[in-house]
Design a protein around this motif. Structure first.
Motif, PDB file in Angstrom:
ATOM      1  N   ALA A  62       0.856  -1.187   0.000  1.00  0.00           N
ATOM      2  CA  ALA A  62       0.000   0.000   0.000  1.00  0.00           C
ATOM      3  C   ALA A  62       0.890   1.234   0.000  1.00  0.00           C
ATOM      4  O   ALA A  62       1.778   1.374   0.847  1.00  0.00           O
ATOM      5  CB  ALA A  62      -0.924  -0.007   1.211  1.00  0.00           C
ATOM      6  N   THR A  63       0.660   2.135  -0.959  1.00  0.00           N
ATOM      7  CA  THR A  63       1.558   3.279  -1.138  1.00  0.00           C
ATOM      8  C   THR A  63       1.175   4.480  -0.298  1.00  0.00           C
ATOM      9  O   THR A  63       1.996   5.362  -0.064  1.00  0.00           O
ATOM     10  CB  THR A  63       1.579   3.692  -2.604  1.00  0.00           C
ATOM     11  N   GLY A  64      -0.071   4.575   0.117  1.00  0.00           N
ATOM     12  CA  GLY A  64      -0.488   5.709   0.927  1.00  0.00           C
ATOM     13  C   GLY A  64      -0.879   6.924   0.126  1.00  0.00           C
ATOM     14  O   GLY A  64      -1.233   7.959   0.695  1.00  0.00           O
ATOM     15  N   ASP A  65      -0.849   6.844  -1.222  1.00  0.00           N
ATOM     16  CA  ASP A  65      -1.237   7.989  -2.051  1.00  0.00           C
ATOM     17  C   ASP A  65      -2.694   7.895  -2.494  1.00  0.00           C
ATOM     18  O   ASP A  65      -3.115   8.614  -3.404  1.00  0.00           O
ATOM     19  CB  ASP A  65      -0.336   8.084  -3.278  1.00  0.00           C
ATOM     20  N   ARG A  66      -3.440   6.986  -1.849  1.00  0.00           N
ATOM     21  CA  ARG A  66      -4.876   6.808  -2.094  1.00  0.00           C
ATOM     22  C   ARG A  66      -5.170   6.275  -3.496  1.00  0.00           C
ATOM     23  O   ARG A  66      -6.305   6.306  -3.944  1.00  0.00           O
ATOM     24  CB  ARG A  66      -5.653   8.110  -1.846  1.00  0.00           C
ATOM     25  N   LYS A  67      -4.151   5.790  -4.193  1.00  0.00           N
ATOM     26  CA  LYS A  67      -4.384   5.146  -5.475  1.00  0.00           C
ATOM     27  C   LYS A  67      -4.662   3.671  -5.246  1.00  0.00           C
ATOM     28  O   LYS A  67      -4.028   3.036  -4.407  1.00  0.00           O
ATOM     29  CB  LYS A  67      -3.159   5.313  -6.384  1.00  0.00           C
ATOM     30  N   PRO A  68      -5.614   3.099  -6.000  1.00  0.00           N
ATOM     31  CA  PRO A  68      -5.932   1.680  -5.784  1.00  0.00           C
ATOM     32  C   PRO A  68      -4.793   0.775  -6.226  1.00  0.00           C
ATOM     33  O   PRO A  68      -4.020   1.099  -7.144  1.00  0.00           O
ATOM     34  CB  PRO A  68      -7.185   1.470  -6.642  1.00  0.00           C
ATOM     35  N   LEU A  69      -4.693  -0.377  -5.573  1.00  0.00           N
ATOM     36  CA  LEU A  69      -3.740  -1.403  -5.970  1.00  0.00           C
ATOM     37  C   LEU A  69      -4.397  -2.272  -7.040  1.00  0.00           C
ATOM     38  O   LEU A  69      -5.579  -2.623  -6.938  1.00  0.00           O
ATOM     39  CB  LEU A  69      -3.346  -2.260  -4.772  1.00  0.00           C
ATOM     40  N   ASN A  70      -3.644  -2.606  -8.067  1.00  0.00           N
ATOM     41  CA  ASN A  70      -4.173  -3.383  -9.180  1.00  0.00           C
ATOM     42  C   ASN A  70      -3.599  -4.797  -9.156  1.00  0.00           C
ATOM     43  O   ASN A  70      -2.371  -4.976  -9.101  1.00  0.00           O
ATOM     44  CB  ASN A  70      -3.849  -2.709 -10.512  1.00  0.00           C
ATOM     45  N   PHE A  71      -4.496  -5.780  -9.198  1.00  0.00           N
ATOM     46  CA  PHE A  71      -4.103  -7.182  -9.232  1.00  0.00           C
ATOM     47  C   PHE A  71      -4.673  -7.801 -10.513  1.00  0.00           C
ATOM     48  O   PHE A  71      -5.803  -7.493 -10.917  1.00  0.00           O
ATOM     49  CB  PHE A  71      -4.622  -7.939  -8.013  1.00  0.00           C
ATOM     50  N   ARG A  72      -3.894  -8.680 -11.119  1.00  0.00           N
ATOM     51  CA  ARG A  72      -4.308  -9.335 -12.371  1.00  0.00           C
ATOM     52  C   ARG A  72      -4.090 -10.842 -12.238  1.00  0.00           C
ATOM     53  O   ARG A  72      -2.967 -11.297 -12.057  1.00  0.00           O
ATOM     54  CB  ARG A  72      -3.498  -8.785 -13.543  1.00  0.00           C
ATOM     55  N   PHE A  73      -5.187 -11.579 -12.313  1.00  0.00           N
ATOM     56  CA  PHE A  73      -5.131 -13.034 -12.174  1.00  0.00           C
ATOM     57  C   PHE A  73      -5.427 -13.681 -13.524  1.00  0.00           C
ATOM     58  O   PHE A  73      -6.334 -13.245 -14.241  1.00  0.00           O
ATOM     59  CB  PHE A  73      -6.153 -13.520 -11.143  1.00  0.00           C
ATOM     60  N   GLN A  74      -4.689 -14.720 -13.844  1.00  0.00           N
ATOM     61  CA  GLN A  74      -4.919 -15.503 -15.051  1.00  0.00           C
ATOM     62  C   GLN A  74      -5.088 -16.968 -14.660  1.00  0.00           C
ATOM     63  O   GLN A  74      -4.283 -17.503 -13.894  1.00  0.00           O
ATOM     64  CB  GLN A  74      -3.743 -15.382 -16.028  1.00  0.00           C
ATOM     65  N   PHE A  75      -6.122 -17.590 -15.173  1.00  0.00           N
ATOM     66  CA  PHE A  75      -6.323 -19.012 -14.887  1.00  0.00           C
ATOM     67  C   PHE A  75      -7.217 -19.622 -15.947  1.00  0.00           C
ATOM     68  O   PHE A  75      -7.871 -18.900 -16.721  1.00  0.00           O
ATOM     69  CB  PHE A  75      -6.926 -19.222 -13.494  1.00  0.00           C
ATOM     70  N   ARG A  76      -7.251 -20.917 -15.954  1.00  0.00           N
ATOM     71  CA  ARG A  76      -8.049 -21.666 -16.929  1.00  0.00           C
ATOM     72  C   ARG A  76      -9.146 -22.420 -16.194  1.00  0.00           C
ATOM     73  O   ARG A  76      -8.852 -23.297 -15.376  1.00  0.00           O
ATOM     74  CB  ARG A  76      -7.172 -22.646 -17.696  1.00  0.00           C
ATOM     75  N   PRO A  77     -10.414 -22.088 -16.436  1.00  0.00           N
ATOM     76  CA  PRO A  77     -11.502 -22.816 -15.763  1.00  0.00           C
ATOM     77  C   PRO A  77     -11.472 -24.300 -16.099  1.00  0.00           C
ATOM     78  O   PRO A  77     -11.100 -24.703 -17.200  1.00  0.00           O
ATOM     79  CB  PRO A  77     -12.770 -22.149 -16.326  1.00  0.00           C
ATOM     80  N   GLU A  78     -11.868 -25.096 -15.135  1.00  0.00           N
ATOM     81  CA  GLU A  78     -11.820 -26.545 -15.305  1.00  0.00           C
ATOM     82  C   GLU A  78     -13.090 -27.102 -15.933  1.00  0.00           C
ATOM     83  O   GLU A  78     -13.128 -28.275 -16.302  1.00  0.00           O
ATOM     84  CB  GLU A  78     -11.585 -27.212 -13.946  1.00  0.00           C
ATOM     85  N   LYS A  79     -14.128 -26.303 -16.056  1.00  0.00           N
ATOM     86  CA  LYS A  79     -15.359 -26.804 -16.644  1.00  0.00           C
ATOM     87  C   LYS A  79     -15.979 -25.728 -17.519  1.00  0.00           C
ATOM     88  O   LYS A  79     -15.716 -24.539 -17.367  1.00  0.00           O
ATOM     89  CB  LYS A  79     -16.352 -27.225 -15.548  1.00  0.00           C
ATOM     90  N   LYS A  80     -16.806 -26.179 -18.440  1.00  0.00           N
ATOM     91  CA  LYS A  80     -17.499 -25.245 -19.308  1.00  0.00           C
ATOM     92  C   LYS A  80     -18.744 -24.716 -18.601  1.00  0.00           C
ATOM     93  O   LYS A  80     -19.135 -25.202 -17.532  1.00  0.00           O
ATOM     94  CB  LYS A  80     -17.882 -25.911 -20.618  1.00  0.00           C
ATOM     95  N   GLY A  81     -19.372 -23.737 -19.219  1.00  0.00           N
ATOM     96  CA  GLY A  81     -20.560 -23.145 -18.633  1.00  0.00           C
ATOM     97  C   GLY A  81     -20.225 -22.025 -17.667  1.00  0.00           C
ATOM     98  O   GLY A  81     -19.155 -21.425 -17.710  1.00  0.00           O
ATOM     99  N   VAL A  82     -21.157 -21.743 -16.757  1.00  0.00           N
ATOM    100  CA  VAL A  82     -21.030 -20.634 -15.817  1.00  0.00           C
ATOM    101  C   VAL A  82     -20.324 -21.099 -14.547  1.00  0.00           C
ATOM    102  O   VAL A  82     -20.692 -22.115 -13.957  1.00  0.00           O
ATOM    103  CB  VAL A  82     -22.413 -20.053 -15.470  1.00  0.00           C
TER     104      VAL A  82
END
Length: 783
Positions: A258-278
């Motif tokens: 956390a930087t303290g400059d009130r800017k949001p932290l950005n996270f990026r996740f990548q993954f492969r779902p194990e099943k089709k559909g929702v």
């Protein structure tokens, strides 16, 4: 609401002649008298001016000056006091013992002077809102426990209630942190006067404020979830974010400072779902050391959010049409064998049309020579000698493609994408070429043409319906590369647009992708066509030894579908090296390309979920679109939507036709509990036959939305006030504001007149001028 304009009028204009006469005589006498005085020029000028002003004030009283205007008629106009009763007002500011809701309650006390003053001039109406607007007799019952802040829909509802009635304004107590979708038509609103609770700084809190899901045809990581996390009061501390599946299993964990400059932290996740559909995934954030206990925060309700991922219903059917047996089909079939959502059907010509000579061998009965030696050949399905010999591969049943390439829309539209390889235009009839065009433009299918010897311009597709689809012109204009020169080697390079398309790349990083391109074999066959069409995009080029480049892969949208042209004719060279990682790259590239072809192709039944405008914050509108076998909108279907709630209970709704859109059916659902919801839309034709079903999902997260932002949204409220003609009101000056309303415009007003010459200050001004003139003369020895 703007201040009223007051006009100055004259009650006795017949006395103007006398006034001018008096002023003239006064000016002449005063000027003559001070011209003979012994004082300096500045003193004489000042005295003359003061005396003239004094006599002018007395003279103007003869014409009876009066102010006139209009003001709100007492009790004729309504004025709404609207209070936010949502949970966000339970926030404690740092160093404050009371919540923002406590401050609002203090302002709304019955004995407050501003409330009494407001009731003297207006018919005061009181309302409270959270997820919806409701009328109240008083504000003593405020609990600030609402699950949403439907600010826009509440204002819209208020505007509708007072349509045609005199509503002078709205005094709005809120922090402005709305949770409903859309915006309100501000032209229909009366002046809005927001009263914003004072906020110094909120306490410590970690919140997942925003969540977005991107699905790409990128095999290594087809789903990307981006999360914005606010970490207030945790300067320099480590913030963790983790994504979990429906079983609670952690898929990926990341951390940031956390930087303290009130800017949001950005996270990026990548993954492969194990099943089709929702599927549903939860992104949770917490500070270091507070994974199990978030009691130090303002609230734990905003620490996590649900992400909805729809991997499609599948299986997708792809039709490969080949003019001759080739290697491309082999590698394409092998690549798609690993994709359980894609079914590849092949229609490959193994012999072109031959002359028919029945008189030479009557035993053949006109059948192709290729069928000699087979027992019990079906005369109805065996190709004749004057017909091309076609081989069907992996068909669904013995009937599929029995008569060759589909001749009707119902047959062709069963597929989601079509790949044409080394097949000339003459292979298709005129109706089939038009059908291919409709397959893309009307059905919304994907089309890929490969660069075989009988493709593009060499296949005579120019001036055909399929030629219109392609992203390249087929006039074979001169190109910087001569494809007929011997020993030509072409190297594949991605364009700037190609680097931005995940389905074109096969490696995770740019360095790996450049290494992959450098290690690819050189190609020797290129089907050069004309220029790229307007609106088309080139994703890859090929270059020769001199560095000259021509397009190798181009795409464009056409109607509801999209089309790709791969002008390389020997892509199979990429996969000839057994055991080489490049072979895996080719398989992956084919799977990603086919996924791009079928990714956005609609089915006969489609369902969409969106927040319903003008409804409670959690309300959703489920819109189902139904099409017939030729993918035209079907208006007389029966659509049922079954909703599975987080507790497992199933709720059924009948969707009603949408008047403004043919083939669309809508149903509205208001969740009563938070969590993940699944909806399955089932459509039935008028004759009772099933048309299909489609699943969708959404997440209702009112608490997370409510606390996504802890600071008041002052900027939004200021703009709302400005656009409606109001202003932001300081809570400490409510009494002054209530008093000022009587001097502002209102729907129902009454005229007023105030004679200046009857007021004491008017004559006092004349006395002051004359007294000042005497004082100046006295000081300077002129009296």
């Amino acid at each position: 609401m703007t201040p009223l304009f007051s006009a100055l009028i004259w009650g006795a204009p017949q006395w103007w002649a006398v006034v001018f006469g008096v002023l003239g005589v006064t000016f002449v006498v005063t000027a003559w008298g001070y011209a003979r005085a012994g004082a300096n020029g500045r003193v004489r000028f000042l005295c003359a001016t003061l005396k003239t002003l004094g006599f002018a004030a007395l003279a103007l009283s003869l014409v009876e000056p009066m102010l006139t205007g209009s003001r709100p008629k007492s009790g004729a106009n309504a004025f709404a006091v609207v209070v936010d009763d949502s949970q966000s007002l339970q926030v404690h500011d740092a160093g404050s013992s009371e919540t923002r809701g406590d401050w609002v309650k203090n302002q709304l006390a019955k004995d407050e002077p501003w409330s009494t003053r407001l009731a003297q001039d207006f018919d005061v109406r009181r309302y409270a809102f959270d997820s919806s607007l409701r009328a109240v007799d008083n504000f003593s019952g405020l609990k600030f426990d609402g699950n949403g802040t439907a600010l826009n829909s509440s204002l819209s509802s208020l505007s509708g209630r007072f349509r045609g009635l005199p509503l002078a304004g709205v005094l709005l107590f809120t922090d402005g942190n709305r949770t409903d979708a859309g915006d309100v038509d501000r032209k229909l609103l009366p002046p809005i006067y927001p009263v914003i609770p004072p906020s110094k700084q909120a306490g410590k809190d970690v919140a997942v404020s925003k969540l977005s899901v991107t699905q790409a045809n990128f095999e290594a990581a087809p789903v990307v979830v981006r999360a914005e996390v606010n970490a207030d009061g945790y300067d320099g501390k480590t913030i963790f974010a983790v994504v979990t599946d429906e079983s609670g299993r952690d898929l990926e964990r990341q951390e940031a400072k956390a930087t303290g400059d009130r800017k949001p932290l950005n996270f990026r996740f990548q993954f492969r779902p194990e099943k089709k559909g929702v599927s549903f995934y939860r992104v949770r954030a917490y500070a270091e050391g507070e994974e199990a206990d978030a009691s130090a925060e303002q609230t734990a309700a905003n620490n996590s959010r649900l992400a909805v991922v729809d991997q499609g219903s599948g299986p997708y059917r792809v039709l490969y049409v080949g003019g001759r047996p080739g290697w491309e089909f082999k590698f394409l079939k092998r690549a798609l064998a690993e994709d359980d959502q894609v079914r590849l059907v092949g229609l490959i010509r193994i012999a072109k049309r031959q002359p028919k000579f029945d008189f030479r061998d009557a035993r053949t009965r006109g059948q192709s020579e290729l069928f000699k030696g087979f027992d019990n050949v079906d005369p109805d399905t065996a190709e004749r000698a004057d017909q091309p010999v076609l081989m069907r591969l992996d068909t669904e049943d013995e009937v599929e493609l029995r008569d060759g390439f589909p001749k009707t829309a119902e047959e062709l539209f069963r597929y989601h994408a079509i790949v044409i390889d080394d097949t000339e235009a003459a292979f298709f009839t005129g109706d089939q070429l038009a059908l291919l065009r409709n397959f893309v433009s009307v059905r919304g299918g994907g089309l890929l043409m490969l660069g075989g010897a009988d493709s593009f311009a060499d296949g005579k597709y120019d001036r055909t319906p399929v030629g219109e689809l392609l992203p390249v012109y087929l006039n074979k204009t001169a190109a910087p590369i001569d494809p007929s020169s011997p020993g030509q080697n072409y190297r594949l390079v991605l364009t700037r647009e190609g680097w931005l398309q995940p389905w074109v790349r096969t490696r995770k990083t740019e360095d790996d992708e450049r290494q992959r391109l450098a290690g690819m074999p050189a190609f020797q066959t290129l089907n050069v066509s004309g220029e790229i069409k307007p609106g088309a995009v080139v994703l890859a080029d090929v270059t020769d030894a001199s560095g000259a480049a021509v397009p190798a892969l181009a795409v464009q949208a056409f109607g509801k579908g999209h089309v790709a042209a791969l002008l390389i004719g020997d892509l199979w060279r990429w996969g000839l090296r057994r055991g080489d990682p490049a072979e895996d790259d080719l398989d992956r590239s084919w799977r990603q390309t086919v996924r791009w072809l079928v990714g956005d192709v609609p089915d006969r039944v489609e369902i969409g979920v969106k927040a319903k405008d003008g409804a409670p914050a959690t309300a959703v509108e489920l819109t189902t679109r139904v099409r017939d076998s030729e993918y035209r909108p079907l208006d007389n279907a029966k659509v049922t939507v079954k909703i599975t709630q987080p507790d497992g209970q199933v709720y059924s709704l009948d969707a009603e036709p949408v008047g403004r859109e043919p083939g669309a059916y809508a149903a509205t659902y208001v969740p009563k509990q938070p969590g993940a919801f699944r909806a399955v839309a089932t459509a039935v034709a008028p004759d009772g036959s099933a048309l299909g079903a489609r699943e969708a999902g959404w997440a209702s997260q009112p608490a997370a939305d409510e606390f996504a932002r802890l600071e008041p949204d002052r900027a939004y409220l200021e703009k709302l006030a400005k656009d409606t003609g109001g202003e932001v009101v300081d809570g400490s000056r409510l009494a002054a504001f209530a008093s000022s309303l009587s001097a502002r415009s209102a729907p129902i007003s009454e005229p007023w007149t105030s004679p200046l010459w009857h007021t004491p200050w008017y004559f006092l001004a004349a006395v002051v001028f004359l007294s000042a003139e005497w004082g100046v003369r006295r000081i300077n020895g002129l009296a």
